[in-house]
Design an enzyme around this catalytic site. Structure first.
Site, PDB file in Angstrom:
ATOM      1  N   ASN A  99       8.639 -24.102 -42.734  1.00  0.00           N
ATOM      2  CA  ASN A  99       7.610 -24.396 -41.738  1.00  0.00           C
ATOM      3  C   ASN A  99       8.229 -24.320 -40.347  1.00  0.00           C
ATOM      4  OD1 ASN A  99       5.690 -25.497 -40.050  1.00  0.00           O
ATOM      5  ND2 ASN A  99       5.296 -27.312 -41.319  1.00  0.00           N
ATOM      6  N   CYS A 107       1.945 -27.946 -34.516  1.00  0.00           N
ATOM      7  CA  CYS A 107       1.964 -26.676 -35.258  1.00  0.00           C
ATOM      8  C   CYS A 107       0.812 -25.746 -34.876  1.00  0.00           C
ATOM      9  CB  CYS A 107       1.906 -26.932 -36.762  1.00  0.00           C
ATOM     10  SG  CYS A 107       3.306 -27.867 -37.366  1.00  0.00           S
ATOM     11  N   HIS A 123      -1.377 -21.141 -41.496  1.00  0.00           N
ATOM     12  CA  HIS A 123      -0.151 -21.862 -41.139  1.00  0.00           C
ATOM     13  C   HIS A 123       0.754 -21.950 -42.367  1.00  0.00           C
ATOM     14  CE1 HIS A 123       2.656 -24.578 -39.457  1.00  0.00           C
ATOM     15  NE2 HIS A 123       2.216 -25.652 -40.097  1.00  0.00           N
TER      16      HIS A 123
HETATM   17  O1  UT7 Z   1       2.952 -28.298 -40.365  1.00  0.00           O
HETATM   18  C1  UT7 Z   1       1.979 -29.247 -40.690  1.00  0.00           C
HETATM   19  C2  UT7 Z   1       2.603 -30.407 -41.246  1.00  0.00           C
HETATM   20  N1  UT7 Z   1       3.162 -30.356 -42.538  1.00  0.00           N
HETATM   21  C3  UT7 Z   1       2.499 -30.120 -43.677  1.00  0.00           C
HETATM   22  O2  UT7 Z   1       1.462 -29.532 -43.743  1.00  0.00           O
HETATM   23  C4  UT7 Z   1       3.119 -30.664 -44.917  1.00  0.00           C
HETATM   24  C5  UT7 Z   1       2.103 -31.354 -45.761  1.00  0.00           C
HETATM   25  N2  UT7 Z   1       2.591 -32.037 -46.921  1.00  0.00           N
HETATM   26  C6  UT7 Z   1       3.266 -31.407 -47.930  1.00  0.00           C
HETATM   27  O3  UT7 Z   1       3.533 -30.230 -47.875  1.00  0.00           O
HETATM   28  C7  UT7 Z   1       3.627 -32.222 -49.146  1.00  0.00           C
HETATM   29  O4  UT7 Z   1       2.951 -33.454 -49.102  1.00  0.00           O
HETATM   30  C8  UT7 Z   1       5.154 -32.470 -49.278  1.00  0.00           C
HETATM   31  C9  UT7 Z   1       5.846 -31.162 -49.640  1.00  0.00           C
HETATM   32  C10 UT7 Z   1       5.701 -33.013 -47.995  1.00  0.00           C
HETATM   33  C11 UT7 Z   1       5.407 -33.466 -50.392  1.00  0.00           C
HETATM   34  O5  UT7 Z   1       4.857 -32.997 -51.611  1.00  0.00           O
HETATM   35  P1  UT7 Z   1       3.994 -33.994 -52.524  1.00  0.00           P
HETATM   36  O6  UT7 Z   1       3.657 -33.262 -53.744  1.00  0.00           O
HETATM   37  O7  UT7 Z   1       2.891 -34.521 -51.664  1.00  0.00           O
HETATM   38  O8  UT7 Z   1       5.063 -35.101 -52.895  1.00  0.00           O
HETATM   39  P2  UT7 Z   1       5.083 -36.652 -52.541  1.00  0.00           P
HETATM   40  O9  UT7 Z   1       5.317 -36.874 -51.090  1.00  0.00           O
HETATM   41  O10 UT7 Z   1       3.875 -37.283 -53.164  1.00  0.00           O
HETATM   42  O11 UT7 Z   1       6.381 -37.095 -53.347  1.00  0.00           O
HETATM   43  C12 UT7 Z   1       6.469 -37.009 -54.776  1.00  0.00           C
HETATM   44  C13 UT7 Z   1       7.820 -37.458 -55.226  1.00  0.00           C
HETATM   45  C14 UT7 Z   1       8.238 -38.820 -54.640  1.00  0.00           C
HETATM   46  O12 UT7 Z   1       8.931 -39.520 -55.657  1.00  0.00           O
HETATM   47  P3  UT7 Z   1       8.187 -40.664 -56.498  1.00  0.00           P
HETATM   48  O13 UT7 Z   1       7.743 -41.680 -55.484  1.00  0.00           O
HETATM   49  O14 UT7 Z   1       7.041 -39.977 -57.175  1.00  0.00           O
HETATM   50  O15 UT7 Z   1       9.258 -41.126 -57.431  1.00  0.00           O
HETATM   51  C15 UT7 Z   1       9.201 -38.460 -53.536  1.00  0.00           C
HETATM   52  O16 UT7 Z   1      10.144 -39.458 -53.289  1.00  0.00           O
HETATM   53  O17 UT7 Z   1       8.827 -36.532 -54.801  1.00  0.00           O
HETATM   54  C16 UT7 Z   1       9.874 -37.243 -54.117  1.00  0.00           C
HETATM   55  N3  UT7 Z   1      10.436 -36.343 -53.106  1.00  0.00           N
HETATM   56  C17 UT7 Z   1      11.445 -35.510 -53.366  1.00  0.00           C
HETATM   57  N4  UT7 Z   1      12.160 -35.271 -54.484  1.00  0.00           N
HETATM   58  C18 UT7 Z   1      13.123 -34.330 -54.428  1.00  0.00           C
HETATM   59  C19 UT7 Z   1      10.057 -36.209 -51.816  1.00  0.00           C
HETATM   60  N5  UT7 Z   1      10.815 -35.269 -51.229  1.00  0.00           N
HETATM   61  C20 UT7 Z   1      11.693 -34.812 -52.169  1.00  0.00           C
HETATM   62  C21 UT7 Z   1      12.716 -33.848 -52.158  1.00  0.00           C
HETATM   63  N6  UT7 Z   1      13.393 -33.642 -53.304  1.00  0.00           N
HETATM   64  N7  UT7 Z   1      13.010 -33.125 -51.074  1.00  0.00           N
END
Ligand code: UT7
Length: 331
Positions: A287, A114, A257
């Site tokens: 993204n 990225c 970004h």
């Molecule tokens: O370009 C550079 C690279 N990318 C980034 O910079 C992205 C960086 N990371 C992020 O933006 C965030 O970490 C995410 C958007 C990917 C995830 O958000 P988060 O608040 O960190 O959520 P998480 O991964 O901790 O997941 C929380 C919950 C999980 O469920 P449990 O385990 O708490 O029951 C996931 O399974 O949300 C669940 N989850 C979803 N639920 C509904 C993960 N993806 C989804 C989804 N829809 N699409």
């Protein structure tokens, strides 16, 4: 002592097809509410079948050349940031050169995930320092959806396709153009396993008849990437601003970004940017990896967000990990 590094023109192109959160709800176990509240993304653009990274780059490049008042024939170099080239070989930059109707120019693809747009800008500055009079097309174009696992809700809702481009030379800047004042680039290879697209690479080769597995697509430890993105973009912005004898109040527009609105807000909070001093496009494009800041920069110019004399701070973060910042001053 080097001369000027001038951005003469800005362009971008995104595919027509809009993929909404509502449509994603029908594809994986997700909701508009989750995507909006966790990422700020409402929709993203995706390519039509057969549309490639270099197709997007060619349109972005044509727009950048138009805005610069230049012809493709004026270009001496094409630097093309992407992790989703049309093919492993030939370089997408060569295919782009052919699509622009020119021959004989230096072409190279650059993969800093990225962060590639800023790495390619720095390469353009190096080329101009070594070869004054060059005219460099810097483009960043991604078809992230070619490496999206549509069964993985944790990643498939995040990404989109698009391209941005700029024309860089050492000519005196005209009104509406910008000078690149500085670029700072960083990487930490010890953290590479946290964000990968492995399958098909020489470390994860595929042979005839193999089934495509998850490793072929984007795999990410979201929370770890999130933390590092906030920390790294925050510190590299502080470094470049201080190094240039400036303070954050001197920055008129912050273009980070575009991965996640919460990341943008967290970095903005640390650096004390908010409201209309922060450029946000992640809501409409998701993204787009290396293309994200290139597109946001072109949109900022097109929307009149940068006035004469404005100082703009760009910052990027991506797989590798790689990150960086750049300072621009508009004329
Ligand atoms: O370009 C550079 C690279 N990318 C980034 O910079 C992205 C960086 N990371 C992020 O933006 C965030 O970490 C995410 C958007 C990917 C995830 O958000 P988060 O608040 O960190 O959520 P998480 O991964 O901790 O997941 C929380 C919950 C999980 O469920 P449990 O385990 O708490 O029951 C996931 O399974 O949300 C669940 N989850 C979803 N639920 C509904 C993960 N993806 C989804 C989804 N829809 N699409």
């Amino acid at each position: 002592m080097h001369g000027l590094f001038t951005i003469e023109g800005f362009g971008r192109h995104v595919p027509d097809r809009v993929l909404t959160n509502a449509e994603l709800e029908t594809m994986v176990d997700t909701s508009d509410d989750w995507i909006t509240s966790r990422t700020g993304i409402k929709e993203r653009r995706i390519v039509a079948p057969g549309e490639t990274s270099s197709d997007l780059a060619a349109k972005a490049a044509s727009n950048a050349l138009l805005s610069a008042g230049r012809e493709a024939a004026d270009l001496s170099h094409i630097f093309y940031a992407t992790f989703t080239p049309d093919a492993f070989c030939p370089p997408a930059s060569c295919i782009l050169q052919e699509k622009l109707g020119i021959r004989g120019r230096a072409c190279v693809d650059m993969n800093a995930a990225c962060s590639g747009f800023l790495y390619a800008i720095e390469a353009a500055r190096g080329t101009l320092a070594l070869r004054p009079g060059s005219t460099v097309l810097v483009t960043a174009a991604e078809v992230t959806t070619s490496r999206t696992n549509w069964a993985d809700r944790a990643t498939c809702v995040l990404f989109g396709d698009g391209a941005g481009a700029i024309v860089v030379s050492d000519r005196e800047p005209k009104p509406g153009q910008a000078v690149i004042e500085d670029v700072v680039l960083k990487a930490d290879g010890s953290l590479w396993p946290l964000l990968t697209v492995k399958g098909g690479g020489s470390g994860w080769p595929m042979k005839l008849g193999d089934t495509i597995k998850d490793e072929f697509f984007i795999e990410m430890n979201g929370p770890e990437v999130y933390k590092n993105a906030v920390r790294s973009m925050g510190s590299v912005c502080e470094e470049i601003v201080e190094k240039n004898g400036l303070v954050m109040d001197d920055i008129d527009l912050f273009i980070p970004h575009q991965a996640n609105l919460r990341i943008i807000e967290a970095v903005g909070k640390r650096l004390k940017f908010s409201g209309n001093r922060v450029m946000v496009t992640v809501d409409r494009y998701g993204n787009t990896s290396a293309a994200s800041v290139a597109i946001a920069l072109a949109d900022a110019v097109a929307e009149g967000r940068v006035k004469p004399g404005a100082r703009v701070l760009l910052t990027v973060f991506g797989g590798g990990f790689t990150w960086g910042a750049a300072l621009l001053k508009f004329v």
